[in-house]
Design a protein around this motif. Structure first.
Motif, short mmCIF file in Angstrom:
data_model
loop_
_atom_site.label_atom_id
_atom_site.label_comp_id
_atom_site.label_asym_id
_atom_site.label_seq_id
_atom_site.Cartn_x
_atom_site.Cartn_y
_atom_site.Cartn_z
N GLU A 117 -1.51 -1.25 2.60
CA GLU A 117 -2.57 -2.26 2.47
C GLU A 117 -3.93 -1.58 2.34
O GLU A 117 -4.81 -2.06 1.63
CB GLU A 117 -2.55 -3.19 3.69
CG GLU A 117 -3.49 -4.37 3.55
CD GLU A 117 -3.33 -5.37 4.68
OE1 GLU A 117 -4.29 -5.53 5.47
OE2 GLU A 117 -2.25 -6.00 4.78
N LYS A 118 -4.10 -0.44 3.02
CA LYS A 118 -5.37 0.30 2.91
C LYS A 118 -5.62 0.73 1.47
O LYS A 118 -6.76 0.69 0.99
CB LYS A 118 -5.35 1.52 3.83
CG LYS A 118 -6.64 2.33 3.78
CD LYS A 118 -6.56 3.57 4.64
CE LYS A 118 -7.87 4.35 4.59
NZ LYS A 118 -8.25 4.75 3.20
N TRP A 119 -4.57 1.16 0.76
CA TRP A 119 -4.73 1.57 -0.65
C TRP A 119 -5.26 0.40 -1.47
O TRP A 119 -6.18 0.57 -2.29
CB TRP A 119 -3.39 2.03 -1.21
CG TRP A 119 -3.44 2.44 -2.65
CD1 TRP A 119 -3.73 3.67 -3.16
CD2 TRP A 119 -3.23 1.58 -3.79
NE1 TRP A 119 -3.71 3.65 -4.54
CE2 TRP A 119 -3.40 2.38 -4.96
CE3 TRP A 119 -2.90 0.24 -3.94
CZ2 TRP A 119 -3.27 1.87 -6.24
CZ3 TRP A 119 -2.78 -0.28 -5.23
CH2 TRP A 119 -2.95 0.53 -6.36
N LEU A 120 -4.72 -0.80 -1.24
CA LEU A 120 -5.17 -1.97 -1.99
C LEU A 120 -6.60 -2.34 -1.60
O LEU A 120 -7.42 -2.68 -2.46
CB LEU A 120 -4.23 -3.15 -1.72
CG LEU A 120 -4.58 -4.47 -2.42
CD1 LEU A 120 -4.67 -4.28 -3.93
CD2 LEU A 120 -3.56 -5.54 -2.06
N GLN A 121 -6.91 -2.25 -0.32
CA GLN A 121 -8.28 -2.53 0.12
C GLN A 121 -9.28 -1.58 -0.55
O GLN A 121 -10.38 -1.99 -0.95
CB GLN A 121 -8.38 -2.40 1.64
CG GLN A 121 -7.69 -3.51 2.41
CD GLN A 121 -7.79 -3.29 3.91
OE1 GLN A 121 -8.06 -2.19 4.38
NE2 GLN A 121 -7.55 -4.35 4.66
#
Length: 289
Positions: A21-25
């Motif tokens: 999710e951090k990558w998408l954020q």
């Protein structure tokens, strides 16, 4: 035929299986416009809430004075995700009660369950659902955000949220030089009438004020020849001022009872009608100096 475009077959993949999710954020923070919600300013990422949780993103669209409480979900929406998003939306709208707020859910799959839950709420919460499709082409990933639900409620407006001071260089980097030039010309008009007018470069607007209070708030844009601003008027002059902007063909929106949000979309308009625009600015200065 086809402007030399070549067809490439893509494969839909699950981001949840390949990325965090951090990558998408990170991708969204790099360019919030990919969400399809307009030109957004990031107020804060992972914003701590009084409930103990953290909202993924709090965005502000300065041009329409709308704040977006945004939650990201890899995979499908679930009940806890829906409740969390609405909870954060409620906290922030209480914090800024006269702004328009939208709860935003971004997920790889927006389920029927989600729509059923929203139906139970009688569509009373202004919520946006965005479905994210990740397409793999060769060794590259394409992110496609599609709005599948948008429940709109009419806004209540307030004078713009400023944020911390950031200096002029911040806006010069963020905005088109021609948009900055339009702002500078209007500031020049104000300072010719009131030399002590102060300019404050805040994160979410450039404020122009007298010793008493601010009376104009600028939002230079990335688009050339486009500068959005809000001006506080004498209540008795609102109707007259609206008529002037109508005559000049300059779009505006009434905010509250004495603020007009205006969009100058061509610097020629400012040059051609400088005298009339100067009159409006000077009347605002006289009312609040």
């Amino acid at each position: 035929m086809g402007d030399n475009l070549q067809y490439a077959k893509g494969e839909k993949i699950s981001l949840k299986k390949h990325f965090s999710e951090k990558w998408l954020q990170d991708r969204i923070e790099e360019d919030p416009s990919i969400l399809g919600l307009g030109e957004l300013d990031l107020i804060q990422r992972e914003r701590k809430q009084s409930s103990g949780g953290r909202i993924d993103f709090l965005f502000l669209n300065s041009e329409i004075e709308t704040m977006y409480e945004t939650e990201i979900q890899l995979g499908a929406t679930d009940e806890s995700h829906i409740i969390r998003t609405i909870e954060y939306w409620d906290i922030e709208r209480r914090r800024y009660p006269s702004k328009e707020h939208r709860a935003v859910i971004v997920a790889e799959e927006v389920t029927n369950r989600f729509f059923n839950v929203i139906a139970l709420m009688n569509r009373s919460i202004p919520i946006i659902a965005i479905q994210l499709n990740a397409i793999k082409i060769d060794n590259k990933i394409l992110l496609n955000f599609t709005k599948v639900l948008d429940i709109y409620e009419a806004p209540e407006d307030e004078e713009n949220l400023g944020g911390e001071e950031v200096g002029r260089a911040y806006w010069e980097k963020k905005s088109n030089p021609k948009s900055i030039a339009i702002m500078d010309e209007m500031i020049k008009i104000a300072q010719s009438r009131y030399p002590d007018a102060r300019v404050t470069y805040n994160k979410h607007h450039v404020a122009l004020g007298t010793s008493r209070r601010n009376f104009m708030w600028f939002h230079p844009r990335k688009t050339p020849n486009n500068c959005h601003f809000e001006i506080k008027l004498d209540k008795n002059l609102v109707t007259e001022t609206k008529a002037i902007f109508d005559e000049l063909g300059i779009p505006y929106t009434l905010r509250k009872e004495s603020n007009l949000a205006v969009s100058i979309q061509n610097d020629d308009l400012l040059k051609k009608h400088a005298d009339k625009i100067a009159t409006i600015i000077n009347q605002s200065i006289e009312a609040y100096s």
